[in-house]
Every structure is written in C-alpha cells, then in structure tokens.
Scaffold this active site. Structure first.
Site, PDB file in Angstrom:
ATOM      1  CE  LYS A   1      -2.202   1.200   3.814  1.00 31.31           C
ATOM      2  NZ  LYS A   1      -2.550   3.167   3.548  1.00 31.31           N
TER       3      LYS A   1
ATOM      4  CG  ASP B   1      -4.924   4.495   1.593  1.00 30.21           C
ATOM      5  OD1 ASP B   1      -6.056   5.604   1.451  1.00 30.21           O
ATOM      6  OD2 ASP B   1      -4.725   4.373   2.627  1.00 30.21           O
TER       7      ASP B   1
ATOM      8  CE  LYS C   1      -7.741   6.737   3.913  1.00 29.62           C
ATOM      9  NZ  LYS C   1      -6.720   6.336   3.811  1.00 29.62           N
TER      10      LYS C   1
ATOM     11  CG  ASP D   1     -12.067  17.609  -6.586  1.00 31.17           C
ATOM     12  OD1 ASP D   1     -12.657  18.032  -6.670  1.00 31.17           O
ATOM     13  OD2 ASP D   1     -11.062  18.166  -6.226  1.00 31.17           O
TER      14      ASP D   1
ATOM     15  CB  THR E   1     -10.995   4.168  12.112  1.00 33.76           C
ATOM     16  OG1 THR E   1     -10.249   4.830  11.546  1.00 33.76           O
ATOM     17  CG2 THR E   1     -11.842   3.154  11.126  1.00 33.76           C
TER      18      THR E   1
ATOM     19  NE  ARG F   1       1.751   2.455  12.941  1.00 33.46           N
ATOM     20  CZ  ARG F   1       0.776   3.685  13.954  1.00 33.46           C
ATOM     21  NH1 ARG F   1       1.581   4.028  14.583  1.00 33.46           N
ATOM     22  NH2 ARG F   1       0.011   3.233  13.897  1.00 33.46           N
TER      23      ARG F   1
HETATM   24  O1  C5P Z   1       0.885   1.549  10.794  1.00 35.60           O
HETATM   25  P1  C5P Z   1      -0.114   0.864  10.705  1.00 35.60           P
HETATM   26  O2  C5P Z   1      -0.484  -0.647  10.683  1.00 35.60           O
HETATM   27  O3  C5P Z   1      -1.347   1.021  11.924  1.00 35.60           O
HETATM   28  O4  C5P Z   1      -0.648   0.913   9.163  1.00 35.60           O
HETATM   29  C1  C5P Z   1      -1.715   1.236   9.118  1.00 35.60           C
HETATM   30  C2  C5P Z   1      -2.474   1.779   7.531  1.00 35.60           C
HETATM   31  O5  C5P Z   1      -3.815   1.675   6.979  1.00 35.60           O
HETATM   32  C3  C5P Z   1      -1.445   2.611   7.933  1.00 35.60           C
HETATM   33  O6  C5P Z   1      -1.732   3.177   6.437  1.00 35.60           O
HETATM   34  C4  C5P Z   1      -3.056   3.713   7.815  1.00 35.60           C
HETATM   35  O7  C5P Z   1      -3.234   4.604   7.271  1.00 35.60           O
HETATM   36  C5  C5P Z   1      -4.439   3.104   7.072  1.00 35.60           C
HETATM   37  N1  C5P Z   1      -5.622   3.196   7.435  1.00 35.60           N
HETATM   38  C6  C5P Z   1      -5.951   2.949   9.041  1.00 35.60           C
HETATM   39  N2  C5P Z   1      -7.209   2.927   9.646  1.00 35.60           N
HETATM   40  C7  C5P Z   1      -8.050   3.563   8.802  1.00 35.60           C
HETATM   41  C8  C5P Z   1      -8.227   3.471   6.664  1.00 35.60           C
HETATM   42  C9  C5P Z   1      -6.844   3.267   7.051  1.00 35.60           C
HETATM   43  O8  C5P Z   1      -4.944   2.810  10.138  1.00 35.60           O
HETATM   44  N3  C5P Z   1      -9.247   3.550   9.105  1.00 35.60           N
END
Ligand code: C5P
Length: 243
Positions: A34, A61, A63, A66, A126, A217
């Site tokens: 992603k 990603d 989002k 527009d 979220t 992460r």
């Molecule tokens: O590092 P982590 O596992 O938290 O990354 C989750 C990824 O998913 C990030 O790129 C974050 O922007 C994305 N994301 C999220 N929650 C959402 C939508 C997207 O954590 N509701």
C-alpha cells in the site's frame, strides 16, 4: 486466494527509496503493498511505478474526494499506473463514485476484461466518533453511517470498502459475500498498539470476514520485517483453515 495474497503491507515511509528497501525485504512474502498520502505527496508515483514494474501488486491509498470530473481523471491515471486497487470517499456521493469507476475502466483499456483496478470506498474515517459526527451533521451511530455509505457504494457498483475490524462482521452481513472488505487496524497479539484504537488480531479479522488485511508498523518497524510478515501470514492461515 492464499493467506499471503491477503496480506497488504502499508509502506508508510517518507521516501521512495525507503519504500523500495522495505519492499525488497518483503517480496514474495506478502501479497500487496500500500502506498499512501505521505509517500505520494513526497515522491509522486515513483514508488508505485517501481513496484508495478517488478510485478508487485499495489493498493494506491489516496482516498480521492473531489468533483466527479476530477475524480474520473485521477482514477484514470491510477488505472494507467497499473495499481490493483485504489479508494475514494463514499461521502463524495453517487456521481463521484460512478465517475471513479468510469475512470478506472478508461485507464485500463487494453488490459483485457476484468483487469481494471478494484475501486474501494472509504465510509466514515475511523478517527471520527460520536460528537465529531454530530458536528458534521451525520445522524445516528458511526456504525449506521458506515453501513449506509457502504450500501451506497455497493449500489453504485464499487468493488468493496475499507473498514475497521470492528465493522467487518456487520458489513459482511449487510453486503454479502461478493463485496471486498479491506481491513487496517491489525495488531498481532504480541505487538504494540501504536495509535490504533480499534484493533484486531490477524486471525480475528479474517474470521470476521475480511478479505484483505492492511498491516504497517508491526511489519515495517519490526527488527525483522520478513519474519514479522511470515508470522502474520501463519496466523491468517490458521484462521482460514476450516474448523
Ligand atoms: O502501521 P499501521 O498498521 O497502523 O498502518 C495501517 C495503515 O492503514 C496506515 O497506512 C493507515 O493510514 C491505514 N488506515 C488505518 N485506518 C483506517 C484507514 C486506513 O489505519 N481507518
């Protein structure tokens, strides 16, 4: 689809070079990468182009949100980049989502039938909770708004949604088996939660009905990203095995 195919790694890294280095460590061990706003704002499509060129699948990603004409043009460009999936805000409305689909088709001409990118809807971020929604004029609970917007996306013909683990079971029930659900907010039982509040383990998200998991992460900041990815795939495999 195998467990590995269902794992998407978020390359939330500030440069294309850092993204490439991480992807090199994970190639063959995960299904997709992603690329999001940070990397795209810094580097444009450099990382996306590289990943696609070496045969990797990419979830772009950004989002999009527009006017329909602008989203259509951006969707066309995303499809031309060769990404596997990209997303738009469902709150952009029916016409904007239709435009996203049209752009995805246009940008995929020549790729063969069915090879356009999946177009996913983001419903309610979220990060928004009760009072935030009231302030925005959204009535009812967050869950109701999520299901309402996801249903609209499905009616328009979008392919799926991005949803928190907490929403997956309700969405699967409301939308049926054919609609793709992509779920971030995943933390292996042993991992730190970082800033994710609504989290689930890889196994529980799969069992609730998610098609793809997005993990950042816990993999990219692990001492051994490859081993961390393998452990998550193993946990997903367990959950996919018939009881
Ligand atoms: O590092 P982590 O596992 O938290 O990354 C989750 C990824 O998913 C990030 O790129 C974050 O922007 C994305 N994301 C999220 N929650 C959402 C939508 C997207 O954590 N509701």
């Amino acid at each position: 689809m195998s467990a590995r195919d269902k794992l998407i790694v978020a390359l939330d890294l500030p440069s294309a070079e850092a993204g490439l280095r991480m992807a090199e460590q994970l190639r063959g061990r995960v299904g997709m990468f992603k690329v999001g706003l940070e990397n795209f704002t810094a580097e444009g499509p450099v990382l996306v182009r590289f990943l696609v060129a070496v045969g990797e699948k990419v979830f772009l990603d950004l989002k999009l949100h527009d006017i329909p004409n602008t989203v259509r043009a951006a969707a066309r460009q995303a499809a031309q980049l060769g990404v596997q999936m990209f997303n738009v805000h469902a709150s952009g409305g029916r016409k904007m989502m239709e435009a996203a689909l049209a752009g995805a088709h246009e940008g995929s001409a020549g790729r063969g039938a069915g090879l356009r990118p999946l177009v996913l809807a983001v419903t309610v971020l979220t990060s928004l909770a009760g009072e935030d929604l009231t302030e925005l004029g959204i009535s009812g609970s967050a869950e109701e708004a999520v299901v309402r917007l996801a249903r609209l996306a499905q009616q328009v013909g979008l392919d799926g949604v991005v949803a928190s683990p907490r929403e997956v079971a309700a969405l699967r029930q409301a939308l049926g088996p054919g609609f793709t659900i992509v779920t971030p907010g995943i933390r292996p039982a042993s991992a730190a939660t970082d800033d994710q509040a609504r989290i689930a383990t890889p196994g529980s998200a799969i069992r609730a009905g998610a098609d793809y998991l997005v993990v950042g992460r816990p993999i990219t900041e692990a001492p051994g990203p490859g081993a961390a990815a393998d452990a998550i795939v193993a946990e997903m495999e367990n959950a996919l095995r018939p009881a």
